[in-house]
Design a protein around this motif. Structure first.
Motif, PDB file in Angstrom:
ATOM      1  N   ARG B 280      20.921  20.114  -5.667  1.00  0.00           N
ATOM      2  CA  ARG B 280      20.057  19.104  -6.297  1.00  0.00           C
ATOM      3  C   ARG B 280      20.409  17.705  -5.803  1.00  0.00           C
ATOM      4  N   CYS B 281      21.701  17.405  -5.796  1.00  0.00           N
ATOM      5  CA  CYS B 281      22.136  16.083  -5.337  1.00  0.00           C
ATOM      6  C   CYS B 281      21.876  15.927  -3.838  1.00  0.00           C
ATOM      7  N   ALA B 282      22.141  16.998  -3.082  1.00  0.00           N
ATOM      8  CA  ALA B 282      21.954  16.916  -1.628  1.00  0.00           C
ATOM      9  C   ALA B 282      20.490  16.634  -1.302  1.00  0.00           C
ATOM     10  N   GLU B 283      19.600  17.384  -1.938  1.00  0.00           N
ATOM     11  CA  GLU B 283      18.181  17.187  -1.638  1.00  0.00           C
ATOM     12  C   GLU B 283      17.704  15.805  -2.080  1.00  0.00           C
ATOM     13  N   GLY B 284      18.138  15.391  -3.259  1.00  0.00           N
ATOM     14  CA  GLY B 284      17.735  14.072  -3.754  1.00  0.00           C
ATOM     15  C   GLY B 284      18.237  12.965  -2.847  1.00  0.00           C
ATOM     16  N   LEU B 285      19.495  13.088  -2.434  1.00  0.00           N
ATOM     17  CA  LEU B 285      20.071  12.098  -1.528  1.00  0.00           C
ATOM     18  C   LEU B 285      19.324  12.092  -0.193  1.00  0.00           C
ATOM     19  N   GLY B 286      19.056  13.289   0.329  1.00  0.00           N
ATOM     20  CA  GLY B 286      18.372  13.403   1.619  1.00  0.00           C
ATOM     21  C   GLY B 286      17.002  12.734   1.611  1.00  0.00           C
ATOM     22  N   ARG B 287      16.270  12.926   0.537  1.00  0.00           N
ATOM     23  CA  ARG B 287      14.948  12.273   0.448  1.00  0.00           C
ATOM     24  C   ARG B 287      15.095  10.758   0.456  1.00  0.00           C
ATOM     25  N   LEU B 288      16.053  10.255  -0.304  1.00  0.00           N
ATOM     26  CA  LEU B 288      16.249   8.801  -0.345  1.00  0.00           C
ATOM     27  C   LEU B 288      16.619   8.269   1.041  1.00  0.00           C
ATOM     28  N   VAL B 289      17.461   9.023   1.752  1.00  0.00           N
ATOM     29  CA  VAL B 289      17.860   8.601   3.105  1.00  0.00           C
ATOM     30  C   VAL B 289      16.629   8.548   4.013  1.00  0.00           C
ATOM     31  N   ALA B 290      15.791   9.581   3.944  1.00  0.00           N
ATOM     32  CA  ALA B 290      14.594   9.630   4.792  1.00  0.00           C
ATOM     33  C   ALA B 290      13.646   8.474   4.458  1.00  0.00           C
ATOM     34  N   GLN B 291      13.516   8.183   3.178  1.00  0.00           N
ATOM     35  CA  GLN B 291      12.618   7.097   2.766  1.00  0.00           C
ATOM     36  C   GLN B 291      13.159   5.748   3.230  1.00  0.00           C
ATOM     37  N   LEU B 292      14.464   5.569   3.074  1.00  0.00           N
ATOM     38  CA  LEU B 292      15.080   4.317   3.516  1.00  0.00           C
ATOM     39  C   LEU B 292      14.953   4.156   5.034  1.00  0.00           C
ATOM     40  N   HIS B 293      15.264   5.228   5.743  1.00  0.00           N
ATOM     41  CA  HIS B 293      15.158   5.185   7.205  1.00  0.00           C
ATOM     42  C   HIS B 293      13.732   4.823   7.632  1.00  0.00           C
ATOM     43  N   THR B 294      12.754   5.419   6.960  1.00  0.00           N
ATOM     44  CA  THR B 294      11.349   5.129   7.285  1.00  0.00           C
ATOM     45  C   THR B 294      11.026   3.656   7.070  1.00  0.00           C
ATOM     46  N   LEU B 295      11.461   3.123   5.931  1.00  0.00           N
ATOM     47  CA  LEU B 295      11.200   1.709   5.646  1.00  0.00           C
ATOM     48  C   LEU B 295      11.830   0.823   6.707  1.00  0.00           C
ATOM     49  N   ARG B 296      13.044   1.167   7.087  1.00  0.00           N
ATOM     50  CA  ARG B 296      13.718   0.341   8.083  1.00  0.00           C
ATOM     51  C   ARG B 296      13.003   0.415   9.425  1.00  0.00           C
ATOM     52  N   ARG B 297      12.572   1.598   9.816  1.00  0.00           N
ATOM     53  CA  ARG B 297      11.875   1.694  11.111  1.00  0.00           C
ATOM     54  C   ARG B 297      10.538   0.943  11.064  1.00  0.00           C
ATOM     55  N   MET B 298       9.887   0.946   9.917  1.00  0.00           N
ATOM     56  CA  MET B 298       8.636   0.178   9.778  1.00  0.00           C
ATOM     57  C   MET B 298       8.934  -1.305   9.908  1.00  0.00           C
ATOM     58  N   SER B 299       9.980  -1.732   9.223  1.00  0.00           N
ATOM     59  CA  SER B 299      10.337  -3.144   9.196  1.00  0.00           C
ATOM     60  C   SER B 299      10.784  -3.621  10.581  1.00  0.00           C
ATOM     61  N   VAL B 300      11.584  -2.804  11.275  1.00  0.00           N
ATOM     62  CA  VAL B 300      12.025  -3.154  12.640  1.00  0.00           C
ATOM     63  C   VAL B 300      10.817  -3.215  13.570  1.00  0.00           C
ATOM     64  N   ALA B 301       9.890  -2.285  13.407  1.00  0.00           N
ATOM     65  CA  ALA B 301       8.689  -2.279  14.265  1.00  0.00           C
ATOM     66  C   ALA B 301       7.887  -3.564  14.060  1.00  0.00           C
ATOM     67  N   VAL B 302       7.751  -3.989  12.799  1.00  0.00           N
ATOM     68  CA  VAL B 302       7.006  -5.223  12.531  1.00  0.00           C
ATOM     69  C   VAL B 302       7.738  -6.417  13.153  1.00  0.00           C
ATOM     70  N   ALA B 303       9.074  -6.440  13.024  1.00  0.00           N
ATOM     71  CA  ALA B 303       9.852  -7.532  13.634  1.00  0.00           C
ATOM     72  C   ALA B 303       9.621  -7.567  15.145  1.00  0.00           C
ATOM     73  N   GLY B 304       9.603  -6.404  15.758  1.00  0.00           N
ATOM     74  CA  GLY B 304       9.369  -6.333  17.200  1.00  0.00           C
ATOM     75  C   GLY B 304       7.980  -6.829  17.573  1.00  0.00           C
TER      76      GLY B 304
END
Lengths: 355, 386
Positions: B280-304
């Protein structure tokens, strides 16, 4: 993915999809007769074997080209094994095996399935949810041998294949291998394993999903601008606008994360921690976007959107079906969570900020 | 109608790696010195001007601005890296961050030469704190309802009225504010507002604190009584501020500060679940990591894309919409995922302290700098629905 050549290959693909695989036209047809000329046109253009070098029988396009093509395929909700043949060619190519013509698929396509390469050089085992197995001529597969991992090519006529379909009505078959003699096989290069194949499949599905979401967004916004209720286009209502903005957000997230993962794989040699973060995240987030996006789109369309007659389901059901292929979002989330937990808090941010 | 969304894939250039290592080394040193505690958000001095000066000395304020104004002519991507490293470390940047992110760029674009030459180098040295004067008691999201008036007098303007929810006004040196110089017209209700640079030490300004429900003091009410602002402090076109607002917003909306505000909880969650989490914790953590990573890649792309001269207005609004909702929901996700962990886990006290803090500041994340509803209106307009 903005290189010049990406556009050329992807534009070529888009023309063929529009001419022979247009979703609205296909949706009105009762049988699959359209598939034969469509596949022939794709093959003539070298698209299914784009990832196979020329000396192994393919078109020798870049990974970026192939991913760009898959994005366009998603936008057309292409229902032939184009992604599967691309991945199969890529799998064979990694071991230097020649790729045959004709539609292929890959097995296993679920993380928990394993195929065994026996001492007698035959293949045994079972794989479920193998996309388009019943329409493919050959299967490129990954098997566990005693001396390591083997990549093999088998003819579908040598396997036992059931009639299962996915949510969208595309073949998604259980395939049984009963001491099947491969057409050819080779030892997989070191570092290449089951997980790498699942990640490659997941990124391909993510790119397709993002493409499908682009079409869903475009269809839904058009409809909201046209459909009148209470004397106004429904897109003028704030409640509908908020939903469409959320749909745009989900589409944007899917595009950004799948594009990032595809770009990472296209520019790296192997499957390392960064590839894993990128690919697993792409699958997780694109599945979330597909689930959320499909639900918003259907809400905006109302009753017409879930008729067989309307084209929307070609996109929504397909992207919902793709959720299960090459590891669901729950599977990858647990894998990613375990990985992050094992590395510990101190290593987390450096991992996220790696590129 | 335009539903084409674009996120160019970029890889941060090599100079960013070196810079990132420098930023991490600097932050580690400051943490060791006791300047701030990365695990205790909301503690210590969020307004550490001495710290801002040390950051300025490193060349990390006004990074993208021209050298002749004290800037460093580095790329937006380099600025991005510094911004995210400081956010992730929970470093106190409140004193200079607004000036660095938005006030400086506005001055660069609209201020007369002698003001640029005077103020910008001081911002770069970390000496100046800027605030934004937008909201008023009767106008928040509806920016163009602003009533605080600037009346023309000899050599300048007299300001009367008040601004509210003004973060940092109690310590600020300057405000960039919107004041009404003419009534709106029937054809254009956005007409009549002008952007001004206001010296916060000017006579007639009174700052009243407003305490937040977290107990923090950040907000203020700023009252203007016959405050004189000289003519050369007008920024841009008189009555035409509405034309100036849009392009800067992409910078303001898409940065890493739009999803990293509660990031410390991710680290504490990882510490809490330990190296072998249950499914339960692993899956919950994994989703948060994926969501955070996605936001960061979106934000970096906009900066670029901003770096290459594009104006991804809709994409930037989307980053803020998704990012602020994510960082706002994070405290409760972490609370849920840690619900069944042993009460005696080593970091329980820190976790609970962080959760309490994050929970009380979370509501503001989707309000400040453009509410979720306003952002979605902008996205809807971009899609061709308005």
């Amino acid at each position: 993915m903005t290189g010049e050549s990406d556009h050329i290959v992807a534009e070529l693909a888009a023309r063929i999809f529009a001419d022979l695989g247009d979703p609205k036209t296909i949706n009105r047809l009762d049988d699959g007769a359209w598939k034969t000329p469509f596949w022939r046109a794709l093959s003539d253009a070298g698209l299914p074997l784009a990832w196979v070098p020329e000396q192994l029988g393919g078109a020798g396009a870049s990974l970026a080209d192939g991913f760009a093509t898959l994005g366009v395929a998603g936008r057309f909700a292409v229902a032939v094994p184009l992604a599967e043949t691309l991945i199969a060619g890529w799998l064979l190519m990694r071991t230097g095996l020649e790729a045959p013509n004709g539609p292929m698929t890959i097995a296993p396509s679920r993380p928990s399935d394993r195929i065994i390469f026996g001492k007698d050089a035959t293949l045994s085992g079972r794989a479920i949810g193998v996309p388009f197995a019943s329409e493919a001529q050959n299967i490129a597969l990954l098997a566990q041998g005693e001396a390591g991992i083997v990549v093999a090519l088998v003819s579908t006529s040598d396997c036992v294949i059931d009639e299962s379909q996915n949510l969208a009505g595309d073949p998604s078959n259980a395939v049984r291998f009963e001491r099947v003699k491969p057409l050819r096989y080779a030892r997989a290069p070191s570092g290449f394993d089951h997980a790498a194949l699942m990640l490659m499949g997941s990124v391909s599905r993510s790119v397709q999903t993002a493409g499908a979401l682009e079409s869903v967004l475009s269809l839904t916004v058009s409809y909201a601008n046209e459909r009148v209720a209470f004397q106004r286009p429904i897109g003028k209502f704030q409640a509908v606008q908020q939903n469409l903005a959320r749909l745009a957000g989900e589409t944007a997230a899917a595009l950004a994360v799948s594009g990032s993962a595809a770009n990472t794989i296209a520019e790296s040699d192997g499957f390392d921690q960064t590839t894993f973060l990128e690919a697993a995240s792409a699958k997780i987030r694109c599945v979330e976007a597909a689930t959320e996006g499909a639900s918003i789109a259907h809400q905006v369309f109302g009753a017409i959107g879930f008729t067989k007659e309307h084209v929307l389901h070609r996109f929504t059901l397909r992207m919902l079906a793709w959720r299960e292929d090459f590891g669901s979002e729950s599977y990858w989330a647990a894998e990613l969570g375990r990985h992050v937990a094992q590395r510990g808090a101190e290593e987390f941010w450096p991992m996220v900020a790696a590129r | 109608m335009n539903t084409n969304l674009q996120f160019d894939q970029i890889r941060l250039p090599p100079e960013c790696d070196t810079l990132r290592q420098e930023a991490r080394a600097f932050l580690a040193e400051e943490i060791a010195k006791g300047t701030f505690d990365p695990h205790r958000p909301g503690h210590g001095d969020a307004h550490d001007r001495a710290f801002s000066k040390r950051i300025g000395a490193k060349g990390w304020i006004g990074m993208t601005w021209p050298k002749k104004y004290g800037g460093h002519e580095r790329s937006f991507l380099e600025r991005y890296v510094v911004t995210e490293e400081f956010r992730v470390a929970n470093a106190p940047v409140r004193s200079h961050f607004v000036a660095d992110r938005q006030s400086g760029p506005i001055l660069l674009k609209y201020a007369p030469e002698h003001i640029k030459a005077n103020i910008l180098p001081r911002i770069c040295r970390g000496e100046l704190c800027f605030v934004i004067g937008m909201s008023e008691p009767g106008s928040g999201s509806d920016l163009f309802a602003a009533k605080t008036k600037a009346t023309k007098v000899d050599k300048g303007w007299l300001i009367n009225g008040s601004k509210i929810w003004t973060s940092n006004a109690d310590v600020a040196d300057y405000m960039i504010a919107l004041f009404r110089t003419s009534p709106p017209t029937n054809e254009n209700r956005r007409h009549g507002l002008t952007q001004f640079l206001v010296d916060m030490k000017a006579r007639g300004i009174k700052v009243n604190p407003i305490y937040q429900m977290s107990g923090e003091h950040d907000f203020n009410e700023v009252v203007f009584e016959d405050v004189f602002v000289p003519d050369d402090h007008v920024l841009g076109e008189i009555d035409g501020a509405w034309k100036q607002a849009t392009s800067e917003l992409a910078y303001e909306r898409s940065g890493p500060e739009r999803f990293l505000e509660t990031f410390y909880l991710m680290l504490e969650l990882i510490r809490s679940v330990g190296s072998e989490p249950d499914i339960r914790c692993a899956e919950g953590l994994g989703r948060l990591v994926a969501q955070l990573h996605t936001l960061r890649r979106m934000s970096v792309a906009v900066a670029g894309m901003l770096q290459s001269g594009k104006e991804p207005v809709v994409e930037a609004a989307i980053v803020k919409d998704l990012g602020t909702i994510w960082e706002q929901r994070l405290p409760n996700r972490v609370r849920e995922l840690t619900a069944f962990l042993a009460p005696e886990i080593a970091n329980r006290v820190t976790l609970e302290e962080q959760l309490a803090f994050a929970t009380t500041i979370a509501p503001k994340l989707t309000i400040q700098g453009g509410t979720t509803e306003i952002l979605r209106g902008i996205i809807a307009r971009g899609l061709g629905l308005r």
